[in-house]
Structures are given as C-alpha cells and as structure tokens.
Write an enzyme that holds these catalytic residues in place. Sequence first.
Site, PDB file in Angstrom:
ATOM      1  N   SER A  58       0.547  -1.256  -0.343  1.00  0.00           N
ATOM      2  CA  SER A  58       0.035  -0.450  -0.366  1.00  0.00           C
ATOM      3  C   SER A  58       0.641   0.760   0.125  1.00  0.00           C
ATOM      4  CB  SER A  58      -0.880   0.013   1.035  1.00  0.00           C
ATOM      5  OG  SER A  58      -1.340   1.346   1.086  1.00  0.00           O
ATOM      6  N   HIS A  59       0.348   2.037  -1.539  1.00  0.00           N
ATOM      7  CA  HIS A  59       1.058   3.237  -0.538  1.00  0.00           C
ATOM      8  C   HIS A  59       1.039   4.128   0.785  1.00  0.00           C
ATOM      9  CE1 HIS A  59       1.002   2.888  -4.440  1.00  0.00           C
ATOM     10  NE2 HIS A  59       1.426   4.409  -5.092  1.00  0.00           N
ATOM     11  N   SER A  60      -0.075   3.594   1.589  1.00  0.00           N
ATOM     12  CA  SER A  60      -0.690   4.005   3.311  1.00  0.00           C
ATOM     13  C   SER A  60       0.005   3.412   4.560  1.00  0.00           C
ATOM     14  CB  SER A  60      -1.395   5.166   3.260  1.00  0.00           C
ATOM     15  OG  SER A  60      -1.542   5.451   4.720  1.00  0.00           O
ATOM     16  N   ASP A 119      -2.529  -1.685  -3.430  1.00  0.00           N
ATOM     17  CA  ASP A 119      -3.469  -0.821  -3.803  1.00  0.00           C
ATOM     18  C   ASP A 119      -3.582  -0.253  -4.781  1.00  0.00           C
ATOM     19  OD1 ASP A 119      -1.378   1.032  -2.999  1.00  0.00           O
ATOM     20  OD2 ASP A 119      -2.506   2.079  -1.195  1.00  0.00           O
ATOM     21  N   SER A 122       0.745   1.696  -9.241  1.00  0.00           N
ATOM     22  CA  SER A 122       2.946   1.757  -9.067  1.00  0.00           C
ATOM     23  C   SER A 122       2.802   1.201  -7.606  1.00  0.00           C
ATOM     24  CB  SER A 122       3.146   3.067  -8.791  1.00  0.00           C
ATOM     25  OG  SER A 122       2.465   3.915  -7.386  1.00  0.00           O
TER      26      SER A 122
END
Length: 176
Positions: A58-60, A119, A122
Amino acid sequence: WHEKHYPATSAQRPRQLFGGTQRRPPRSGGDLHASPLERVANNRHWWVAHMVGIVLVSHSAILAAGVQQLVDQMVHGRVPFALAAGTDNADMPIGTDPMRVLQAIETVYSADGVLVLMDLGSALMSAEAAIDLLPPEQQTQIYLCEAPLVEGALAAAVAAAGSAPIERVLAEARQA
C-alpha cells in the site's frame, strides 16, 4: 436412535468419536499441557508448515495498518501476513518501495505460495520489481492479485487460515 448415534461410554470401552474414529495417545514428546500458541511455536501443528502467506502493498502505512488490524481480528494472527507500505521519507510518506515489498515477501514466504495484494498501479510495479529480485524457484510461488485491498485481504486471510491452497486463496480474494 440416540444409542446408535451417541453410544454410552464405559470404563471397559474407549470413547467413540464421530464416524468410528478413536482417540489416539499423543505422540512421544508431545506436551499435553502446552497452550495452543506454545504448540504452534514448537511447530507441532501441521498448519505451521503448510500455509499461504499474504503481503499487503500500500502507498499508505496507516491504511495498511488498518487493514492488518482487521485481518488480525478475523484470523487472530494465524496467517503469515506482512506489510510493505509507505516510505521512510517524513515529508512524503505516501509511496511504495520494491525493497520493502521484497522484505515482506521474504518474511512470509512459503512453498505453498504468497499472495500479494496491492492498492494502486505503482504498487504493482513495486511488487513486480521485488519479484524479479527473488530466486527463480521462489518467483513461481508469488501470486499478484488485483482484488480490492480490504475485502480481498480479509477473504484471503480467512481462506489461508483454513489451510486452503494458494489457488483457493487467490479465488476468494478476487471474489471479494
């Protein structure tokens, strides 16, 4: 009917289990007083060696931690589950890192397979880059899954906790 399906137990006859199965004495070296967690830690259960691992990319980091909390609530830590989320940059904490993905895969790697949920687009690129860094024999055991992040993680974790094979875990995540 009752006597046929629920035979009375007696001191002369061992208790019968459903289907005529008999209780067996513990294997030598077994600790009858160990807690389930101690038995798992000592690798005395077959599911320890046979379980699909799950990686969440996930990016977060906050989002991933929330999903992990939901998964833990459902499967109580019985599934190898790792996060590869966010960056180390305090000014720009949103993003993915292929090296974090690689570490997460290595943490939960099993010959039974590793399911990787992502997610955003990228995150897929980071996961693909991480897989390229694995030995060829391990690369074939990594499955990238385009399922919804939260629902897919929950469905996959429940299936993996039930010792489902990777194909079933993947299908459950995709159907979520």
